[in-house]
Motif scaffolding. Structure first.
Motif, short mmCIF file in Angstrom:
data_model
loop_
_atom_site.label_atom_id
_atom_site.label_comp_id
_atom_site.label_asym_id
_atom_site.label_seq_id
_atom_site.Cartn_x
_atom_site.Cartn_y
_atom_site.Cartn_z
N THR A 179 37.82 49.41 37.96
CA THR A 179 38.09 48.09 38.55
C THR A 179 37.32 47.98 39.86
N SER A 180 36.04 47.72 39.71
CA SER A 180 35.14 47.59 40.85
C SER A 180 34.57 46.18 40.85
N PRO A 181 34.05 45.72 42.01
CA PRO A 181 33.43 44.39 42.03
C PRO A 181 32.34 44.24 40.97
N GLN A 182 31.54 45.28 40.78
CA GLN A 182 30.46 45.19 39.79
C GLN A 182 31.02 45.02 38.37
N ARG A 183 32.07 45.79 38.05
CA ARG A 183 32.64 45.73 36.70
C ARG A 183 33.30 44.38 36.45
N VAL A 184 34.06 43.89 37.42
CA VAL A 184 34.75 42.61 37.25
C VAL A 184 33.74 41.47 37.15
N LEU A 185 32.70 41.49 38.01
CA LEU A 185 31.69 40.44 37.96
C LEU A 185 30.95 40.48 36.62
N TRP A 186 30.59 41.68 36.16
CA TRP A 186 29.92 41.80 34.85
C TRP A 186 30.81 41.22 33.75
N GLU A 207 46.66 38.52 43.20
CA GLU A 207 47.66 37.58 43.68
C GLU A 207 47.01 36.60 44.65
N GLY A 208 47.43 35.34 44.57
CA GLY A 208 46.83 34.32 45.42
C GLY A 208 45.53 33.83 44.84
N GLU A 209 44.55 33.58 45.71
CA GLU A 209 43.26 33.07 45.24
C GLU A 209 42.35 34.23 44.87
N SER A 210 41.96 34.28 43.63
CA SER A 210 41.02 35.31 43.17
C SER A 210 40.38 34.85 41.86
N ALA A 211 39.27 35.46 41.54
CA ALA A 211 38.57 35.11 40.30
C ALA A 211 39.43 35.42 39.08
N LEU A 212 40.12 36.57 39.12
CA LEU A 212 40.94 36.95 37.97
C LEU A 212 42.13 36.02 37.81
N ALA A 213 42.73 35.59 38.93
CA ALA A 213 43.85 34.64 38.85
C ALA A 213 43.38 33.31 38.28
N ASP A 214 42.21 32.86 38.68
CA ASP A 214 41.67 31.60 38.15
C ASP A 214 41.33 31.72 36.67
N ARG A 237 32.25 23.57 26.36
CA ARG A 237 31.46 23.20 27.53
C ARG A 237 32.32 23.24 28.79
N GLU A 238 33.56 22.75 28.70
CA GLU A 238 34.45 22.72 29.86
C GLU A 238 34.89 24.13 30.25
N VAL A 239 35.10 24.99 29.26
CA VAL A 239 35.43 26.38 29.56
C VAL A 239 34.28 27.05 30.30
N SER A 240 33.07 26.84 29.81
CA SER A 240 31.91 27.48 30.45
C SER A 240 31.67 26.91 31.85
N GLU A 241 31.94 25.62 32.05
CA GLU A 241 31.76 25.05 33.39
C GLU A 241 32.74 25.67 34.38
N GLU A 242 34.00 25.88 33.96
CA GLU A 242 34.97 26.51 34.86
C GLU A 242 34.61 27.96 35.14
N LEU A 243 34.17 28.68 34.11
CA LEU A 243 33.76 30.07 34.32
C LEU A 243 32.51 30.14 35.19
N GLU A 244 31.63 29.17 35.04
CA GLU A 244 30.43 29.14 35.89
C GLU A 244 30.83 28.95 37.35
N ARG A 245 31.83 28.10 37.59
CA ARG A 245 32.32 27.91 38.96
C ARG A 245 32.89 29.22 39.50
N ILE A 246 33.68 29.91 38.68
CA ILE A 246 34.29 31.17 39.11
C ILE A 246 33.23 32.21 39.42
N VAL A 247 32.25 32.35 38.53
CA VAL A 247 31.19 33.34 38.73
C VAL A 247 30.36 33.01 39.96
#
Length: 512
Positions: free
Chosen positions: A262-269, A438-445, A466-476
């Motif tokens: 559970t590292s930033p690199q793994r979660v971002l990937w 918990e709170g604001e985070s990429a995984l929570a979103d 398309r809407e799923v990918s747009e939200e994930l694009e925002r998160i990434v």
């Protein structure tokens, strides 16, 4: 016709270089070995060793060059039959390698495959003709495969140029081989594969092959990094084979068996791969009018591309090509080949009424992908152990081979009403309360997207791909700008193990 010594030298060299195609137990001589064996030296030696050879060479000094340029395969086959003395007569009739394969005719001769050329072979015994037609010529006719996705049709006797093969899966529908494509019989595979290893799906039923190939032919122009490449389809009599890249890291289900870091690199990937998968579905849904129909971890392959591990959507065997918007069509859904763990609740209500012939929406894939994303989040935060606890909470059927139960329950089948199972809400709540997200985070979103959007029992309430990918694009995008948004670091002592309350098995639906 020829002396034994020279002919045995060439025939022995050819025999020594013949390989076994392990997928179909047929022998073939690779094209590079043919080039090496049939050269000016070997052809001259063969011709000089014939009783009439020196005369031929005086009368036709261009004969060796003509053989090397136009009839290498024929000459090699004749050498294996100890009949190289027949080469001049066959060439005078106009026979060259381009007319292979030859087949029997009704008048004691042979014909080209197209039937536009006939060759006498009148001085040959029937046994020799059969030997040439059924065995020897095929040693030199293994096809060259490119990566265009084209369908090629070959004869029942034609070998396939795969070596170093092993069967890795054997089911009711077919067999999957891991095989290496011979380097002399490929165009483009060096760039697209790791050491020329490919997956070859061998279909046991021609109808299954035709169905999957038809889909793949219609989408073969699709070039998306998160969709598996379709290299080639091969039709051979009543059998069919489809060639894909070999997934050197297995599928996503197998990948989840490893402990995550559970590292930033793994979660971002992981988020980037989820974004890629959603974009791939958008492309299938909107541009190719295609529903995948069986999105699940076992159909998401882990493939190394340019040194990076990429998740690729695969197995389009139950897909349907939609030529018009779903709600405007009137053809019913025909396929029941589903995985209950990832099926949407709408399958419970199909064909309840004879007049209800509406096919399944492409948003069916969104539910399935939401199930995958939920498990992906579980794995990132709690590894294989957390996924095992989740699976145990879902319960399993009475059969050891039955897949786990779906994440919904039907409350009124007649009224076509279902609800998301409470296990989904409980799991998402536990994960969102995890101190790491918990709170604001990429995984929570991500979890909010899954719970509030993708896993909605009403089809119309789900977002489009398309809407799923747009939200994930925002998160990434946000995660790249602010790595602290990915998840919150904390001590392992503050991380609680997942504990699900007991849920009676009868609270789950029985799968179809």
């Amino acid at each position: 016709m020829s002396s034994s010594y020279s002919d045995c030298d060439l025939s022995r060299e050819l025999e020594d270089k013949i390989l076994l195609s392990q997928i179909d137990d047929k022998r073939f001589l690779p094209l590079d070995s043919l080039e090496t064996a049939i050269n000016e030296r070997s052809v001259n030696a063969e011709l000089k060793d014939l009783e009439v050879g020196p005369k031929w060479l005086r009368e036709s000094p261009e004969l060796p060059g003509h053989i090397i340029k136009h009839a290498k395969k024929i000459f090699a086959a004749l050498a294996l039959m100890d009949k190289t003395g027949a080469i001049r007569g066959l060439l005078e009739e106009g026979l060259t390698d381009e007319y292979l394969p030859l087949s029997h005719t009704d008048h004691e001769g042979l014909a080209s495959k197209s039937g536009d050329m006939h060759f006498a072979f009148s001085k040959w015994r029937n046994a020799s003709v059969t030997e040439f037609v059924k065995r020897k010529q095929w040693l030199f006719l293994a096809p060259v495969l490119d990566t265009s996705g084209s369908l090629i049709k070959v004869d029942l006797d034609c070998p396939l140029p795969f070596v170093d093969s092993e069967m890795v899966d054997n089911g009711a529908a077919g067999i999957v081989h891991r095989a290496k494509l011979h380097p002399a019989h490929q165009i483009g595979y060096l760039k697209e594969t790791v050491d020329l290893y490919v997956a070859v799906k061998q279909f046991l039923r021609k109808s299954d092959f035709n169905k999957e190939d038809d889909i793949l032919q219609k989408i073969k122009t699709l070039r998306h990094p998160n969709i598996i490449r379709h290299f080639a389809s091969i039709e051979r009599g009543d059998k069919g084979y489809i060639v894909f890249p070999w997934a050197d890291h297995g599928n996503l289900q197998e990948y989840w068996e490893s402990e995550p870091e559970t590292s930033p690199q793994r979660v971002l990937w992981s988020l980037q791969q989820m974004l890629g998968l959603s974009r791939a579905l958008h492309l299938l849904h909107e541009h190719f009018k295609c529903r995948h129909g069986d999105v699940k971890p076992a159909n998401i392959l882990c493939v190394t591309c340019d040194g990076e591990l990429i998740l690729k959507l695969a197995d389009f065997g139950v897909s349907r090509i939609h030529l018009a918007p779903t709600m405007k069509r009137r053809e019913p859904t025909m396929s029941n080949m589903l995985t209950p763990s990832y099926q949407g609740p709408e399958v419970e209500f199909e064909n309840l009424h004879k007049n209800d012939l509406r096919p399944r929406s492409r948003k069916y894939d969104i539910w399935s992908l939401g199930c995958v994303f939920l498990e992906f989040s579980l794995w990132l935060l709690h590894g294989p152990q957390g996924m095992q606890e989740f699976a145990a909470a879902r319960g399993r059927g009475t059969s050891p081979n039955e897949t786990s139960r779906p994440l919904y329950e039907v409350t009124d089948k007649a009224a076509k009403v279902a609800r998301v199972h409470e296990l989904v809400s409980e799991t998402v709540e536990k994960l969102q309360l995890d101190p790491r997200c918990e709170g604001e985070s990429a995984l929570a979103d991500l979890l909010s997207l899954v719970k509030d959007g993708m896993l909605q029992p009403e089809v119309d309430d789900r977002p489009m791909a398309r809407e799923v990918s747009e939200e994930l694009e925002r998160i990434v995008h946000k995660a790249k700008e602010d790595p602290l948004y990915l998840f919150h670091s904390c001590s392992r002592t503050n991380i609680r193990a997942l504990q699900f309350k007991d849920i009676p098995l009868e609270d789950f639906n029985n799968p179809l």
